[in-house]
Design a protein around this motif. Structure first.
Motif, PDB file in Angstrom:
ATOM      1  N   GLU A   1      -4.437   4.525   2.640  1.00 12.04           N
ATOM      2  CA  GLU A   1      -5.742   4.215   2.089  1.00 12.04           C
ATOM      3  C   GLU A   1      -6.854   4.876   2.882  1.00 12.04           C
ATOM      4  O   GLU A   1      -7.957   5.032   2.364  1.00 12.04           O
ATOM      5  CB  GLU A   1      -5.947   2.702   2.044  1.00 12.04           C
ATOM      6  CG  GLU A   1      -4.976   2.018   1.080  1.00 12.04           C
ATOM      7  CD  GLU A   1      -5.045   0.510   1.124  1.00 12.04           C
ATOM      8  OE1 GLU A   1      -5.851  -0.052   1.891  1.00 12.04           O
ATOM      9  OE2 GLU A   1      -4.273  -0.118   0.394  1.00 12.04           O
ATOM     10  N   ARG A   2      -6.585   5.261   4.123  1.00 11.51           N
ATOM     11  CA  ARG A   2      -7.626   5.909   4.934  1.00 11.51           C
ATOM     12  C   ARG A   2      -7.760   7.382   4.607  1.00 11.51           C
ATOM     13  O   ARG A   2      -8.689   8.023   5.063  1.00 11.51           O
ATOM     14  CB  ARG A   2      -7.294   5.770   6.420  1.00 11.51           C
ATOM     15  CG  ARG A   2      -7.319   4.357   6.900  1.00 11.51           C
ATOM     16  CD  ARG A   2      -7.084   4.234   8.385  1.00 11.51           C
ATOM     17  NE  ARG A   2      -6.527   5.421   8.984  1.00 11.51           N
ATOM     18  CZ  ARG A   2      -5.876   5.460  10.117  1.00 11.51           C
ATOM     19  NH1 ARG A   2      -5.683   4.358  10.777  1.00 11.51           N
ATOM     20  NH2 ARG A   2      -5.405   6.583  10.600  1.00 11.51           N
ATOM     21  N   PHE A   3      -6.838   7.912   3.811  1.00 11.60           N
ATOM     22  CA  PHE A   3      -6.846   9.333   3.513  1.00 11.60           C
ATOM     23  C   PHE A   3      -6.998   9.550   2.028  1.00 11.60           C
ATOM     24  O   PHE A   3      -6.509   8.773   1.218  1.00 11.60           O
ATOM     25  CB  PHE A   3      -5.541   9.990   3.989  1.00 11.60           C
ATOM     26  CG  PHE A   3      -5.303   9.807   5.464  1.00 11.60           C
ATOM     27  CD1 PHE A   3      -5.923  10.627   6.381  1.00 11.60           C
ATOM     28  CD2 PHE A   3      -4.472   8.802   5.923  1.00 11.60           C
ATOM     29  CE1 PHE A   3      -5.717  10.451   7.735  1.00 11.60           C
ATOM     30  CE2 PHE A   3      -4.246   8.621   7.271  1.00 11.60           C
ATOM     31  CZ  PHE A   3      -4.879   9.453   8.188  1.00 11.60           C
ATOM     32  N   GLU A   4      -7.657  10.642   1.675  1.00  9.55           N
ATOM     33  CA  GLU A   4      -7.800  11.010   0.278  1.00  9.55           C
ATOM     34  C   GLU A   4      -7.055  12.315   0.045  1.00  9.55           C
ATOM     35  O   GLU A   4      -7.336  13.325   0.703  1.00  9.55           O
ATOM     36  CB  GLU A   4      -9.272  11.194  -0.080  1.00  9.55           C
ATOM     37  CG  GLU A   4      -9.475  11.579  -1.527  1.00  9.55           C
ATOM     38  CD  GLU A   4     -10.932  11.850  -1.864  1.00  9.55           C
ATOM     39  OE1 GLU A   4     -11.185  12.370  -2.956  1.00  9.55           O
ATOM     40  OE2 GLU A   4     -11.803  11.565  -1.024  1.00  9.55           O
TER      41      GLU A   4
END
Length: 182
Positions: A1-4
């Protein structure tokens, strides 16, 4: 969730993993051992593993593991791989793909051997293990089938186990220069 993720896909057994939540990736047979695993206060390893195994079984339409059989199975797995927690979890969960992210960081030689022995004992034709490491010492015990070198987010060099010796001798700078020259 911290990365796109902005492009590409990660396909495993015909399914795009990027479209799946982490728990479904685990149910599909992917295991990730973190460099610095986090312990959850109040959750025992046995309870955690029983819940994880039963969630995987439920996902595949199987009934929960009977308690007595589960305890017998985890005792057998512990005898097989020893007490290094991440490798023990890997043995119990029997993933199709295990990703060991710098599992060797901070290990003394005895713990390193325990990890390597566990990984070697769990190797089967129907599973795969990706070992991420910066050091050759782990590969003294786990002989890789293929070696990939990542640089700037891409695989820039692929070879057999002989690449490990070459990296140990020359370092990584020659690969960086080779990539820049292309």
């Amino acid at each position: 969730e911290r990365f796109e993720v902005t492009q590409g896909e990660v396909e495993f057994n015909g399914k795009n993993l990027l479209e799946m939540p982490a728990e479904d990736r685990a149910r599909e047979g992917i295991f990730l051992s973190f460099q610095y695993p986090v312990e959850i206060p109040g959750v025992s390893t046995v309870n955690f593993l029983k819940t994880a195994v039963n969630e995987i079984r439920k996902y595949h339409g199987q009934p929960p593991y009977p308690a007595g059989d589960f305890l017998k199975m985890i005792r057998q797995k512990m005898e097989l791989v020893g007490k290094k927690n991440e490798i023990f979890q890997m043995a119990v969960l029997e993933p199709k793909l295990a990703i060991l992210d710098e599992t060797d960081s901070g290990l003394d030689i005895d713990a390193l051997r325990t990890v390597a022995n566990g990984v070697n004992k769990l190797k089967k034709p129907e599973n795969a293990t990706i070992v991420i490491t910066h050091y050759q010492r782990l590969l003294d015990y786990i002989v890789p089938d293929v070696v990939h070198v990542l640089y700037d987010g891409r695989i820039v060099k692929t070879a057999g186990k002989e690449l490990v010796a070459e990296l140990e001798e020359k370092g990584y700078d020659w690969i960086k220069e080779e990539v820049k020259g292309k």
